[in-house]
Scaffold this motif. Structure first.
Motif, PDB file in Angstrom:
ATOM      1  N   GLN A   5      38.404  40.002 -24.022  1.00 14.58           N
ATOM      2  CA  GLN A   5      38.106  39.871 -23.519  1.00 14.58           C
ATOM      3  C   GLN A   5      37.853  40.930 -22.319  1.00 14.58           C
ATOM      4  O   GLN A   5      37.786  40.502 -21.160  1.00 14.58           O
ATOM      5  CB  GLN A   5      38.984  39.137 -22.872  1.00 14.58           C
ATOM      6  CG  GLN A   5      39.898  37.710 -22.780  1.00 14.58           C
ATOM      7  CD  GLN A   5      38.661  36.741 -22.908  1.00 14.58           C
ATOM      8  OE1 GLN A   5      38.023  36.346 -21.990  1.00 14.58           O
ATOM      9  NE2 GLN A   5      38.439  36.089 -24.588  1.00 14.58           N
ATOM     10  N   LYS A   6      37.237  42.178 -23.321  1.00 13.85           N
ATOM     11  CA  LYS A   6      36.803  43.289 -22.272  1.00 13.85           C
ATOM     12  C   LYS A   6      35.502  42.738 -22.845  1.00 13.85           C
ATOM     13  O   LYS A   6      35.529  42.544 -23.105  1.00 13.85           O
ATOM     14  CB  LYS A   6      37.382  44.381 -22.990  1.00 13.85           C
ATOM     15  CG  LYS A   6      38.675  45.006 -23.484  1.00 13.85           C
ATOM     16  CD  LYS A   6      39.213  45.421 -21.855  1.00 13.85           C
ATOM     17  CE  LYS A   6      40.312  46.328 -22.678  1.00 13.85           C
ATOM     18  NZ  LYS A   6      40.856  46.749 -23.174  1.00 13.85           N
ATOM     19  N   VAL A   7      34.996  44.147 -21.560  1.00 13.38           N
ATOM     20  CA  VAL A   7      33.415  43.139 -21.644  1.00 13.38           C
ATOM     21  C   VAL A   7      32.289  44.743 -22.317  1.00 13.38           C
ATOM     22  O   VAL A   7      32.557  45.675 -21.654  1.00 13.38           O
ATOM     23  CB  VAL A   7      33.331  42.972 -19.828  1.00 13.38           C
ATOM     24  CG1 VAL A   7      31.238  42.630 -19.779  1.00 13.38           C
ATOM     25  CG2 VAL A   7      33.971  41.653 -19.606  1.00 13.38           C
ATOM     26  N   ALA A   8      31.475  44.217 -22.543  1.00 11.47           N
ATOM     27  CA  ALA A   8      30.465  45.209 -23.365  1.00 11.47           C
ATOM     28  C   ALA A   8      29.229  45.102 -23.374  1.00 11.47           C
ATOM     29  O   ALA A   8      28.754  43.744 -23.727  1.00 11.47           O
ATOM     30  CB  ALA A   8      30.898  45.764 -25.120  1.00 11.47           C
ATOM     31  N   VAL A   9      28.602  46.042 -23.109  1.00  8.02           N
ATOM     32  CA  VAL A   9      27.249  45.853 -22.496  1.00  8.02           C
ATOM     33  C   VAL A   9      26.978  46.690 -23.476  1.00  8.02           C
ATOM     34  O   VAL A   9      26.770  47.948 -23.456  1.00  8.02           O
ATOM     35  CB  VAL A   9      26.969  46.945 -21.030  1.00  8.02           C
ATOM     36  CG1 VAL A   9      25.772  46.287 -20.869  1.00  8.02           C
ATOM     37  CG2 VAL A   9      27.526  45.777 -19.844  1.00  8.02           C
ATOM     38  N   VAL A  10      25.760  45.900 -24.102  1.00 10.40           N
ATOM     39  CA  VAL A  10      25.199  47.069 -25.211  1.00 10.40           C
ATOM     40  C   VAL A  10      23.648  47.590 -24.710  1.00 10.40           C
ATOM     41  O   VAL A  10      23.202  45.897 -24.612  1.00 10.40           O
ATOM     42  CB  VAL A  10      25.246  46.369 -26.779  1.00 10.40           C
ATOM     43  CG1 VAL A  10      24.834  46.949 -27.697  1.00 10.40           C
ATOM     44  CG2 VAL A  10      26.465  46.789 -26.429  1.00 10.40           C
ATOM     45  N   THR A  11      22.795  47.928 -24.952  1.00  8.97           N
ATOM     46  CA  THR A  11      21.949  47.941 -24.426  1.00  8.97           C
ATOM     47  C   THR A  11      21.004  48.353 -25.945  1.00  8.97           C
ATOM     48  O   THR A  11      21.530  49.816 -26.944  1.00  8.97           O
ATOM     49  CB  THR A  11      21.076  49.592 -23.383  1.00  8.97           C
ATOM     50  OG1 THR A  11      20.982  50.379 -24.305  1.00  8.97           O
ATOM     51  CG2 THR A  11      21.969  49.071 -22.786  1.00  8.97           C
ATOM     52  N   GLY A  12      19.888  47.655 -26.159  1.00  7.24           N
ATOM     53  CA  GLY A  12      18.469  48.072 -27.318  1.00  7.24           C
ATOM     54  C   GLY A  12      19.691  47.479 -27.936  1.00  7.24           C
ATOM     55  O   GLY A  12      19.271  47.596 -29.041  1.00  7.24           O
ATOM     56  N   ALA A  13      20.182  45.827 -27.248  1.00  2.00           N
ATOM     57  CA  ALA A  13      20.278  44.760 -28.534  1.00  2.00           C
ATOM     58  C   ALA A  13      19.846  44.320 -29.257  1.00  2.00           C
ATOM     59  O   ALA A  13      20.630  43.516 -30.375  1.00  2.00           O
ATOM     60  CB  ALA A  13      21.418  44.437 -27.555  1.00  2.00           C
ATOM     61  N   SER A  14      18.313  44.780 -29.132  1.00  2.00           N
ATOM     62  CA  SER A  14      17.489  43.017 -29.488  1.00  2.00           C
ATOM     63  C   SER A  14      17.178  43.401 -31.189  1.00  2.00           C
ATOM     64  O   SER A  14      16.776  42.864 -32.133  1.00  2.00           O
ATOM     65  CB  SER A  14      15.742  43.007 -29.179  1.00  2.00           C
ATOM     66  OG  SER A  14      15.975  44.138 -29.321  1.00  2.00           O
ATOM     67  N   SER A  15      17.462  44.994 -31.328  1.00  2.00           N
ATOM     68  CA  SER A  15      17.639  45.040 -32.790  1.00  2.00           C
ATOM     69  C   SER A  15      18.259  46.034 -33.305  1.00  2.00           C
ATOM     70  O   SER A  15      18.645  46.713 -33.106  1.00  2.00           O
ATOM     71  CB  SER A  15      15.915  45.456 -33.597  1.00  2.00           C
ATOM     72  OG  SER A  15      15.058  46.153 -32.727  1.00  2.00           O
ATOM     73  N   GLY A  16      18.484  46.828 -35.245  1.00  2.00           N
ATOM     74  CA  GLY A  16      18.593  47.748 -35.320  1.00  2.00           C
ATOM     75  C   GLY A  16      20.129  47.966 -34.531  1.00  2.00           C
ATOM     76  O   GLY A  16      21.119  47.076 -34.783  1.00  2.00           O
ATOM     77  N   ILE A  17      20.432  48.748 -35.051  1.00  2.00           N
ATOM     78  CA  ILE A  17      21.718  50.220 -34.109  1.00  2.00           C
ATOM     79  C   ILE A  17      22.216  48.853 -32.660  1.00  2.00           C
ATOM     80  O   ILE A  17      23.606  48.708 -33.161  1.00  2.00           O
ATOM     81  CB  ILE A  17      21.793  51.388 -33.766  1.00  2.00           C
ATOM     82  CG1 ILE A  17      21.576  52.109 -34.829  1.00  2.00           C
ATOM     83  CG2 ILE A  17      22.926  51.809 -33.335  1.00  2.00           C
ATOM     84  CD1 ILE A  17      20.845  53.493 -34.941  1.00  2.00           C
ATOM     85  N   GLY A  18      22.132  48.510 -32.280  1.00  2.00           N
ATOM     86  CA  GLY A  18      22.411  48.601 -31.610  1.00  2.00           C
ATOM     87  C   GLY A  18      22.820  46.456 -31.283  1.00  2.00           C
ATOM     88  O   GLY A  18      23.547  46.059 -31.398  1.00  2.00           O
ATOM     89  N   TYR A  19      22.156  46.392 -32.153  1.00  2.00           N
ATOM     90  CA  TYR A  19      22.162  44.767 -32.559  1.00  2.00           C
ATOM     91  C   TYR A  19      23.295  44.987 -33.247  1.00  2.00           C
ATOM     92  O   TYR A  19      24.029  43.727 -33.011  1.00  2.00           O
ATOM     93  CB  TYR A  19      21.041  44.410 -33.353  1.00  2.00           C
ATOM     94  CG  TYR A  19      20.849  42.790 -33.800  1.00  2.00           C
ATOM     95  CD1 TYR A  19      19.992  41.866 -32.630  1.00  2.00           C
ATOM     96  CD2 TYR A  19      21.580  41.987 -35.122  1.00  2.00           C
ATOM     97  CE1 TYR A  19      20.047  40.476 -32.982  1.00  2.00           C
ATOM     98  CE2 TYR A  19      21.884  40.902 -34.992  1.00  2.00           C
ATOM     99  CZ  TYR A  19      20.472  39.734 -34.534  1.00  2.00           C
ATOM    100  OH  TYR A  19      20.899  38.191 -34.155  1.00  2.00           O
ATOM    101  N   VAL A  20      23.680  45.274 -34.801  1.00  2.00           N
ATOM    102  CA  VAL A  20      24.921  45.266 -35.449  1.00  2.00           C
ATOM    103  C   VAL A  20      25.715  45.367 -34.166  1.00  2.00           C
ATOM    104  O   VAL A  20      27.007  45.324 -34.754  1.00  2.00           O
ATOM    105  CB  VAL A  20      25.308  46.635 -36.092  1.00  2.00           C
ATOM    106  CG1 VAL A  20      25.522  47.148 -37.185  1.00  2.00           C
ATOM    107  CG2 VAL A  20      23.326  46.072 -37.602  1.00  2.00           C
ATOM    108  N   THR A  21      25.933  47.200 -33.153  1.00  2.71           N
ATOM    109  CA  THR A  21      27.248  46.983 -32.954  1.00  2.71           C
ATOM    110  C   THR A  21      27.342  45.765 -31.311  1.00  2.71           C
ATOM    111  O   THR A  21      28.732  45.768 -31.375  1.00  2.71           O
ATOM    112  CB  THR A  21      26.472  47.949 -32.149  1.00  2.71           C
ATOM    113  OG1 THR A  21      26.201  49.392 -32.752  1.00  2.71           O
ATOM    114  CG2 THR A  21      28.077  48.920 -30.756  1.00  2.71           C
ATOM    115  N   ALA A  22      26.386  45.618 -31.438  1.00  6.37           N
ATOM    116  CA  ALA A  22      26.967  44.177 -29.585  1.00  6.37           C
ATOM    117  C   ALA A  22      27.367  43.304 -31.103  1.00  6.37           C
ATOM    118  O   ALA A  22      28.698  42.867 -30.096  1.00  6.37           O
ATOM    119  CB  ALA A  22      25.538  43.783 -29.658  1.00  6.37           C
TER     120      ALA A  22
END
Ligand code: NAP
Length: 283
Positions: A5-22
């Motif tokens: 229930q915490k909120v995470a903003v991940v930029t660059g989330a459409s591919s690569g590191i950001g995608y996996v992290t999101a």
């Protein structure tokens, strides 16, 4: 660390590191807000995230635009009431001869890679202060430590990010807002396919998951800085030379990837015709 229930903003989330992290935040139960320009890819990410965390979503836009970068945080808080994790990961590399770079391109690299991180961070801090804390993780690059050939603006943007992260760590002391910076080495993502000019590096590339793991370790152990992979001999040697024998490192890099004489000749000929850097037409 309880991510549910915490909120995470991940930029660059459409591919690569950001995608996996999101996706990894969603798997841990956090509400994810993925940010990038390619909406179709963000929709796919959001669908995957919702199987673990139904309130997850995305915001599509250009982070080189300050108004959008600030709105990412504003909209997130309006919709979810808080922002606990901010991962500033979006970037472009602009791998090209500096003679071929326009002033607009140089500025855009700084806006996307560095200033967007400043804008989202400045927008997020008041909310994090109000809610009692938060974590900001900036994805920099090993290029911040050792500037690779043909990546002058990229390296400058990442070095700025590292200095910003270090300064922020000092300035936010006592606030319960933790700031980390991760310096990845070569990671196997599509960034390598988007280069403007050919890249000489053909060595090993590591999976994006090692960066994601470092992000969670930084958050959980409140570590400030990581370089990943940690034990790559080339990176260790480059760091050593950069610290103790910087001129040896510079000469070594210049020998490994020299600037072709014809590139310099053509740049000189354009200069003689009164052209600015990046004005490549031969007329
Ligand atoms: N891969 C490596 O070897 C490596 C090494 C060191 C550091 N890094 C760093 O790791 C981070 C992630 O890179 P990656 O390797 O995962 O590459 P990637 O797959 O190309 O990811 C870059 C992300 O940034 C987004 N982005 C780029 N320009 C944007 C803009 N103007 N506005 C909004 N989003 C934008 C892209 O999405 P859209 O195109 O959809 O906007 C994409 O989601 C970057 O900060 C990069 O510098 C990577």
């Amino acid at each position: 660390m309880d991510y549910a229930q915490k909120v995470a903003v991940v930029t660059g989330a459409s591919s690569g590191i950001g995608y996996v992290t999101a996706r990894a935040f969603a798997e841990r139960g956090s509400i994810v807000v993925g940010v990038a320009r390619r909406e179709g890819l963000l929709q796919k990410l959001a669908e995957e995230c919702r199987t673990h965390s139904p309130a997850s979503g995305y915001l599509a836009g250009d982070l080189g635009d300050r108004e959008f970068a600030e709105r990412v945080i504003g909209d997130t808080v309006q919709r979810h009431g808080r922002v606990d994790f901010l991962v500033n990961n979006a970037a472009i590399s602009k791998h090209k001869q500096f003679y071929h770079m326009t002033a607009d391109e140089a500025e855009y690299v700084m806006r996307v890679n560095f200033l967007s991180c400043v804008w989202t961070t400045m927008a997020a801090i008041p909310h994090m202060l109000r809610q009692g804390g938060g974590s900001i993780v900036n994805i920099s690059s090993f290029a911040a430590k050792v500037s690779p050939p043909r990546e002058t603006m990229y390296a400058a943007s990442k070095a700025a990010m590292n200095a910003f992260s270090e300064g922020l760590w000092n300035d936010l002391a006592g606030s319960n807002i933790h700031v980390s910076v991760i310096n990845p080495g070569p990671i196997d993502t599509e960034i390598w396919l988007k280069e403007d000019e050919p890249v000489a590096y053909h060595g090993p590339k590591y999976p994006p998951e090692i960066v994601t793991d470092a992000i969670f370790e930084a958050i959980e152990k409140r570590r400030h800085e990581f370089t990943v992979p940690r034990r790559n001999p080339q990176l260790v040697m480059a760091r050593f030379l950069r610290l103790f024998f910087p001129s040896v490192l510079r000469y070594g890099i210049a020998r490994m990837e020299p600037v072709p004489g014809e590139i310099v000749d053509r740049a000189r000929a354009r200069a003689a015709r009164g052209k600015r850097l990046g004005e490549l037409d031969e007329g």
